[in-house]
Design a protein around this motif. Structure first.
Motif, short mmCIF file in Angstrom:
data_model
loop_
_atom_site.label_atom_id
_atom_site.label_comp_id
_atom_site.label_asym_id
_atom_site.label_seq_id
_atom_site.Cartn_x
_atom_site.Cartn_y
_atom_site.Cartn_z
N THR A 6 0.84 -1.20 0.00
CA THR A 6 0.00 0.00 0.00
C THR A 6 0.88 1.25 0.00
OG1 THR A 6 -0.10 -0.09 2.42
CG2 THR A 6 -1.88 -1.14 1.19
N GLN A 7 0.24 2.41 -0.19
CA GLN A 7 0.99 3.66 -0.35
C GLN A 7 1.86 3.98 0.85
OE1 GLN A 7 -1.58 6.91 -1.35
NE2 GLN A 7 -1.56 6.43 -3.53
N ASP A 8 1.41 3.60 2.03
CA ASP A 8 2.18 3.95 3.23
C ASP A 8 3.34 2.99 3.50
OD1 ASP A 8 0.56 1.85 3.81
OD2 ASP A 8 -0.08 2.59 5.76
N THR A 9 3.61 2.04 2.57
CA THR A 9 4.75 1.14 2.73
C THR A 9 5.64 1.12 1.50
OG1 THR A 9 3.51 -0.78 1.89
CG2 THR A 9 3.45 -0.38 4.28
N VAL A 10 5.38 1.98 0.52
CA VAL A 10 6.12 1.98 -0.74
C VAL A 10 6.58 3.39 -1.08
CG1 VAL A 10 6.04 1.45 -3.21
CG2 VAL A 10 4.77 0.02 -1.59
N ALA A 11 7.82 3.52 -1.51
CA ALA A 11 8.34 4.81 -1.99
C ALA A 11 8.91 4.62 -3.39
CB ALA A 11 9.42 5.34 -1.05
N VAL A 12 8.70 5.63 -4.23
CA VAL A 12 9.14 5.58 -5.63
C VAL A 12 9.98 6.81 -5.92
CG1 VAL A 12 8.40 5.52 -8.03
CG2 VAL A 12 7.07 4.31 -6.30
N VAL A 62 0.91 18.20 -5.05
CA VAL A 62 0.11 16.97 -5.02
C VAL A 62 0.48 16.18 -3.77
CG1 VAL A 62 -0.12 16.76 -7.53
CG2 VAL A 62 1.83 15.70 -6.37
N LYS A 63 -0.51 15.43 -3.26
CA LYS A 63 -0.27 14.55 -2.13
C LYS A 63 0.20 13.21 -2.68
CE LYS A 63 -2.46 12.71 2.04
NZ LYS A 63 -3.71 12.59 2.81
N VAL A 64 1.44 12.84 -2.38
CA VAL A 64 2.01 11.60 -2.92
C VAL A 64 1.41 10.39 -2.21
CG1 VAL A 64 4.13 10.29 -3.30
CG2 VAL A 64 4.14 12.78 -3.54
N ASN A 65 1.35 10.44 -0.90
CA ASN A 65 0.76 9.38 -0.08
C ASN A 65 0.37 9.99 1.26
OD1 ASN A 65 3.24 9.47 1.42
ND2 ASN A 65 4.14 8.14 -0.16
N ASN A 66 0.11 9.17 2.24
CA ASN A 66 -0.32 9.69 3.54
C ASN A 66 0.82 10.30 4.34
OD1 ASN A 66 -2.97 8.88 3.13
ND2 ASN A 66 -2.55 6.80 3.92
N SER A 67 2.03 10.27 3.77
CA SER A 67 3.19 10.73 4.53
C SER A 67 3.90 11.91 3.92
CB SER A 67 4.20 9.59 4.70
OG SER A 67 3.63 8.50 5.38
N GLU A 68 3.66 12.23 2.64
CA GLU A 68 4.41 13.32 2.03
C GLU A 68 3.64 13.96 0.87
OE1 GLU A 68 8.05 11.96 0.32
OE2 GLU A 68 7.11 10.37 -0.83
N VAL A 69 4.08 15.18 0.55
CA VAL A 69 3.56 15.89 -0.61
C VAL A 69 4.72 16.22 -1.54
CG1 VAL A 69 1.57 16.91 0.57
CG2 VAL A 69 3.78 18.13 0.56
#
Length: 601
Positions: free
Chosen positions: A495-501, A542-549
């Motif tokens: 999920t978005q809160d466990t993956v970084a690209v 833009v909001k990338v995920n629940n942790s960063e923009v």
């Protein structure tokens, strides 16, 4: 070299001379007919020489005896036919008929008996070898000397933490090969050569890929050029590194012919030692002065079986310029050699331990319990049978790394990890206590995350980042060019809160840390980007995920990332805001360190 192969052929065919001598003694016909026996024996010897010269069979006793029995049967059959027709079938012209001498059939029967007996003995020997293989399964599996560990705490897994300056940079072999192929056009007569393999090794304490040129095409090209001009060397840890071509004429290569074939040259050097050459071709390594050598693993077999004795490993080192070969017992080889344990042998060793340590029937038999049977995850690495291994560097050693999973195809979790030291062959198993995904599951999640790009996941590597096991996956395009990184929490669900690209390792690492509330002030000590002050007007956000923009500034080509998990006020920036902040710039990516000063608010 030819004399060695003649002596070796004589050893492999010595029994075939028995029916030859017997036939000569029993032949009472003309000298011309005797020559037929000589002709048959010469043909048999030349066929055997051709087979040995080009096929390079094992030089073990069971192979020598088996080949002798087969050639005894063939020789008995052929000499029996020649002797019968030349000496005992007498044509008579009387009354237009032929009279057959009955002793001829008795003699033919003796040769036929020898033929059938030899084939039966050969079949019996094959059955004995097969039985020996099954019987020694558990013994060989327990001979693998695998060190078992109940946790991954001490695994040779690359560690990234606040004290480490290392960042996980994954250089896929496909990407490196693509770079070298692009550079190949700068080599004179490049159409004559190809890049058939590359090996990871340390060169002046730096991890590099070494890839030799070799002949591409027919014997006529080889015969015209005779030598290859050199090899490529490229940094294995930097995706922006450019391959460097080192000019060094090499006469002995795997694609050369006759006495200059590297495999044949090595094979001839082990005549009479009972060693077996590993199934893969010799690989190029260079010493600290850059001189190229072809290196190949040799081994002895366990008893009469075909199984490898992992405690009796040797390495052959061929000087690709002079052709000199030296054979070393593992542990006595020169220090600059990094791979004495071929990845194909390593993968067989892993298979033996993982599948057969509780016996052959337990792993393969119908109704077997399959107690403790594991398997390596296939098609996710670059080395070994079925591409089960990925080479990694850890504390100046190269390890072959593979993930172990259940033999049950429905399971997608990792049972543990295995590491094989490429220099010593020492093997380690680390049991995974957490619910971690397999590397092919990580590849699948990474590709789904980047589905719109059609990029392919490649060469997943496992790192421990701030104590968290993490899959780092390289995304490449159809041409093998690197495009992006995907970091996935190994015990996450994609999920978005466990993956970084991200497009570079450093900024992607920082974004990944942001997901788990890692203190950026502490983490920044491992971040080697350039620290700068920035200010301007927000153009897009833009909001990338629940942790960063992520956002852009007017008249600024950089892409900015800011944590909203650590610094909640950062989520309120919007287009048109006047802001200022401190960030670490690496390429065209900037990671914001702390709160953004929003003058508009």
């Amino acid at each position: 070299m030819l004399l060695l192969f003649l002596l070796l052929t004589l050893e492999f065919t010595v029994l075939s001379f028995v029916p030859f001598g017997y036939a000569l003694a029993k032949n009472h016909s003309t000298h011309l007919r005797v020559q037929f026996h000589v002709f048959v024996q010469v043909v048999l010897f030349l066929v055997a020489l051709f087979f040995l010269y080009f096929m390079n069979p094992d030089q073990t006793w069971k192979m020598v005896i088996g080949f002798n029995l087969l050639w005894l049967a063939v020789a008995a059959a052929l000499h029996g036919i020649v002797l019968t027709f030349s000496n005992h079938i007498i044509p008579h012209r009387e009354e237009g008929r032929r009279e057959v001498n009955q002793p001829g059939f008795k003699l033919a029967g003796k040769f036929l008996g020898t033929t059938v007996g030899s084939l039966l003995l050969l079949a019996a020997m094959i059955l004995v070898i097969m039985a020996a293989g099954f019987a020694t399964t558990k013994a060989v599996a327990r001979m693998t000397d695998v060190t078992e560990n109940s946790t991954t705490k001490n695994a040779p897994m690359p560690v990234i933490n606040s004290q480490s300056k290392e960042v996980p940079v994954v250089n896929s072999y496909k990407t490196v090969r693509n770079q070298m192929q692009n550079s190949l056009s700068n080599v004179p007569d490049s159409n004559v050569y190809s890049l058939n393999h590359a090996r990871v090794q340390f060169y002046h304490d730096k991890l590099v890929y070494i890839a030799p040129l070799d002949f591409d095409g027919s014997f006529f090209r080889y015969n015209h050029y005779k030598k290859v001009p050199g090899y490529f060397i490229v940094d294995a840890t930097s995706k922006n590194a450019k391959p460097k071509f080192v000019r060094k004429s090499m006469r002995y290569t795997p694609s050369a012919y006759f006495g200059h074939d590297a495999s044949r040259k090595i094979y001839a050097s082990i005549v009479g030692r009972g060693l077996v050459v590993s199934g893969s071709a010799p690989q190029l390594e260079i010493n600290e002065s850059g001189h190229p050598y072809y290196v190949q693993t040799l081994y002895k077999q366990y008893g009469l079986s075909n199984r490898k004795n992992y405690r009796k490993i040797y390495v052959a080192v061929l000087d690709s310029v002079s052709g000199k070969v030296k054979v070393y017992k593992q542990g006595t080889e020169p220090k600059w050699i990094d791979v004495t344990f071929d990845p194909n042998i390593a993968s067989e060793k892993i298979y033996s331990y993982a599948a057969e340590r509780n016996g052959w029937w337990n792993a393969h038999g119908f109704g077997g319990s399959r107690l403790g049977v594991m398997k390596s995850v296939e098609k996710v690495g670059t080395e070994g049978h079925d591409d089960v291994f990925t080479p990694i560097a850890y504390k100046n050693n190269i390890y072959y790394f593979t993930s172990m999973t259940s033999n049950n195809k429905k399971q997608t979790s990792v049972l543990g990890y295995m590491y094989v030291n490429s220099k010593t062959g020492k093997t380690y198993y680390y049991r995974e206590e957490a619910d971690a995904m397999t590397p092919n599951r990580a590849d699948s999640l990474a590709e789904n995350r980047m589905k719109q790009t059609q990029w392919k996941a490649n060469m997943p590597l496992l790192y421990r980042i701030d104590g968290k096991p993490t899959w780092v996956v390289s995304m490449i395009d159809d041409n093998g060019a690197f495009m992006s990184y995907v970091y996935l929490l190994a015990n996450g669900n994609g999920t978005q809160d466990t993956v970084a690209v991200g497009t570079d390792a450093k900024s992607t690492l920082q974004k990944y840390r942001n997901l788990f509330n890692t203190d950026l002030g502490t983490a920044s000590s491992s971040y080697s980007g350039k620290k700068q002050q920035f200010n301007g007007t927000v153009k897009r956000v833009v909001k990338v995920n629940n942790s960063e923009v992520a956002f852009l500034l007017n008249e600024n080509e950089n892409v900015f990332y800011a944590s909203i998990k650590d610094y909640p006020r950062n989520m309120f920036i919007q287009s048109g805001d006047q802001i200022s902040f401190t960030g670490y710039k690496d390429g065209k990516t900037v990671v914001v360190v702390k709160d953004i000063n929003n003058k508009t608010l």
